[in-house]
Design an enzyme around this catalytic site. Structure first.
Site: not given
Length: 424
Positions: A270, A321
């Protein structure tokens, strides 16, 4: 067992995932208890019995077809038409994303308690997950950048709409059966062609009821409505959260070590694609793909900006997420359940304690809050896992240390008991 995504989503609602009898639950209780006895640990938890020594249920852990499940889905369905009508302010998106994410991990984690079989993520697969995600992300970026004339939107939109429709249907089936018990009567068995799906060479048979059909029609209706001009953004988000709850029910990371390795790898994934990709490729790869019109579907949560003139008209939160941290949170709930699965001298214990799960949920909220603050201060997109992963892992470890259960946590395996009778 090999199934297309849409068929796999539907099949879970068509066959019961809860315990089918006291004997199977007793085997499961004995199996879990053996895992703890090998480490010299005994726990107690509330349960009911049939009077013959067979444990019928762990009190406080039921989810399917309960008022708790009905209330959760009722709140979600009410939010679909209500949220777009509410006034918006600077923190509207943050509050909305946090609330919807919490709903998703809570419902998905509790749905995972009832499953009999699940797809386990091995330690090697956990290590490989960031690499595979990177390859997929960069592949889509290359298609968008170097082949702009390629029409990806139509194919991706149809696929995601089908997945969303089946996910909504699968989530609504149990509430419908609870509200209208007659919809669960007169089931019809459908044999799936062997070329379409098989289970270790054996044919797959689906059990379909009126509730399944009504839920599927509702899912198709939501998917169709989400594609209409001016459709509320909540239709997309409804399908998105249902997809994640399906994932949390069908997939398990298996152990805390696997979850930790996978989440740490996804953290670096990420961070690199949000912060580092622009320095190498001259473009923010993650933001480019996430905001592309080609991915118009339930792959992210969206919320319209409260300002009239901004660079990006919508705030977004990727499903990764929610799903990636949700796998650890669901594991912690099953670990809490496993801690309550043993009984000592047939005593009547207190209500179950969901300590690890509750602390993980609090840590998740803390991580999302840090993400929002960092985004507000920097004014730039933030890798949410950079804040979520440390919060979640530290929460689980600190909880285990405070209860002197660290060895138990690290050695815990999320396994289902064998079908044959287990003996203590």
């Amino acid at each position: 067992m090999v199934l297309p995504l849409s068929l796999a989503l539907f099949s879970t609602s068509s066959s019961p995932v809860a315990a089918s009898g006291g004997a199977r639950l007793e085997r499961e209780r004995r199996y879990i208890l053996r895992q703890f006895q090998r480490r010299g640990v005994r726990f107690v938890c509330a349960a009911t019995s049939d009077g013959n020594g067979d444990v019928l249920e762990l009190r406080g852990w039921q989810w399917g077809r309960t008022t708790k499940e009905l209330a959760a889905y009722g709140a979600l369905l009410v939010a679909v038409p209500v949220v777009p009508l509410l006034p918006r302010f600077e923190w509207s998106a943050a509050i909305y994303f946090t609330s919807l994410s919490l709903w998703t991990v809570y419902v998905g984690s509790h749905r995972s308690l009832a499953r009999q079989q699940t797809q386990q993520v091995s330690f090697k697969q956990g290590l490989a997950a960031p690499v595979l995600c990177s390859i997929s992300l960069f592949g889509f970026y290359c298609l968008l950048r170097f082949f702009p004339e390629l029409d990806l939107r139509t194919f991706i939109s149809i696929y995601l709409s089908c997945a969303g429709a089946f996910a909504v249907a699968n989530n609504l089936t149990n509430p419908l059966k609870l509200l209208f018990p007659r919809l669960d009567s007169l089931p019809v068995r459908i044999n799936v062609p062997s070329w379409l799906a098989s289970d270790k060479g054996k044919p797959v048979c689906l059990t379909v009821t009126a509730a399944d059909i009504i839920a599927l029609l509702a899912g198709i209706g939501v998917a169709y409505a989400s594609k209409q001009p001016g459709a509320p953004f909540t239709f997309n988000n409804l399908m998105a959260v249902c997809i994640v709850t399906e994932l949390l029910q069908l997939l398990s990371v298996g152990s805390f070590s696997t979850a930790a390795v996978m989440l740490c790898g996804l953290l670096f994934y990420d961070v690199f694609w949000v912060f580092g990709s622009s320095q190498i490729f001259g473009d923010n790869v993650m933001v480019t793909v996430a905001t592309s019109s080609a991915f118009d579907g339930p792959v992210k949560l969206v919320f319209p900006s409260w300002k009239a003139e901004v660079a990006h008209p919508e705030s977004i939160l990727g499903l990764g997420d929610i799903a990636a941290p949700g796998l650890l949170i669901a594991l912690m709930l099953r670990f809490d359940q496993a801690r309550c699965a043993g009984f000592q001298n047939n005593t009547i214990p207190t209500a179950p304690q969901k300590t690890y799960f509750s602390n993980s949920v609090i840590a998740y909220v803390a991580g999302l809050t840090l993400t929002v603050v960092a985004n507000s201060v920097s004014g730039a997109a933030q890798p949410a896992l950079l804040y979520l992963v440390p919060c979640l892992l530290s929460s689980a470890i600190l909880t285990a240390l405070s209860k002197s259960e660290a060895p138990l946590l690290f050695s815990y395996k999320d396994e289902r008991p064998p079908d044959d009778k287990a003996q203590l």
